[in-house]
Design a protein around this motif. Structure first.
Motif, PDB file in Angstrom:
ATOM      1  N   ALA A   1     -29.983  49.084 -40.579  1.00  0.00           N
ATOM      2  CA  ALA A   1     -30.035  48.585 -41.916  1.00  0.00           C
ATOM      3  C   ALA A   1     -31.341  49.311 -42.289  1.00  0.00           C
ATOM      4  CB  ALA A   1     -30.620  47.118 -41.662  1.00  0.00           C
TER       5      ALA A   1
ATOM      6  N   GLU B   1     -29.891  52.495 -43.577  1.00  0.00           N
ATOM      7  CA  GLU B   1     -29.029  52.706 -44.963  1.00  0.00           C
ATOM      8  C   GLU B   1     -30.051  52.313 -46.071  1.00  0.00           C
ATOM      9  OE1 GLU B   1     -26.555  49.826 -43.903  1.00  0.00           O
ATOM     10  OE2 GLU B   1     -25.223  51.042 -42.710  1.00  0.00           O
ATOM     11  N   LYS B   2     -31.374  51.148 -45.782  1.00  0.00           N
ATOM     12  CA  LYS B   2     -31.942  51.600 -47.469  1.00  0.00           C
ATOM     13  C   LYS B   2     -32.830  52.517 -47.607  1.00  0.00           C
ATOM     14  CE  LYS B   2     -35.888  48.565 -48.337  1.00  0.00           C
ATOM     15  NZ  LYS B   2     -37.045  47.681 -47.843  1.00  0.00           N
TER      16      LYS B   2
END
Length: 157
Positions: A53, A56-57
């Motif tokens: 995550a 991806e950010k």
């Protein structure tokens, strides 16, 4: 999440998570790179959902703030007219990603001075670079956009 891990370590772990990846190649130019890569895989732990995550950010922010997808691979070089394509795009993307437009103006000034003009102004739109770019970047068009942004920044300064 491991904020102290090197960018290379993050990249290697990211690539290693895909089942279709059989071999991971890493460009290394110093012993520290070799040691970091070995440390990444000696006690390898797959990426956690939290780490994925975070990646991806960061990817989303990176792409949002980039002017184009140039990786400075230099496959487009040499330009028949002397444009330093990756140098121009690197300065442009860096300025945009990190809000360092003063550095962009300085780098562009350097590319325009000296015996040869390596700036976007030297581009003759011959298209020789286009089939060479693995990112399929519309290089002449992006050089025009870069030049427009450079001129707008100069007018503000």
């Amino acid at each position: 999440v491991k904020p102290d891990a090197s960018p290379s370590s993050w990249a290697l772990k990211y690539v290693a998570q895909f089942s279709e990846v059989a071999i991971i190649l890493s460009g290394m130019s110093a012993m520290e790179h070799v040691e970091d890569n070995l440390a990444t895989f000696n006690n390898y732990e797959p990426m956690t959902d939290e780490e994925r995550a975070a990646i991806e950010k960061v990817q989303a922010i990176f792409h949002e703030r980039s002017r184009n997808g140039c990786t400075t691979c230099q496959y487009c070089m040499p330009c028949p007219f002397g444009v330093n394509i990756p140098g121009n795009f690197e300065a442009w993307n860096h300025a945009s990603r990190f809000d360092q437009f003063d550095g962009f103006l300085k780098k562009e000034k350097e590319l325009r001075e000296g015996d040869e003009d390596h700036s976007p102004l030297a581009c003759q739109e011959c298209g020789a670079c286009l089939p060479l770019c693995p990112q399929s970047i519309p290089i002449p068009d992006d050089l025009k956009r870069l030049e427009e942004e450079y001129q707008a920044l100069l007018n503000k300064a």
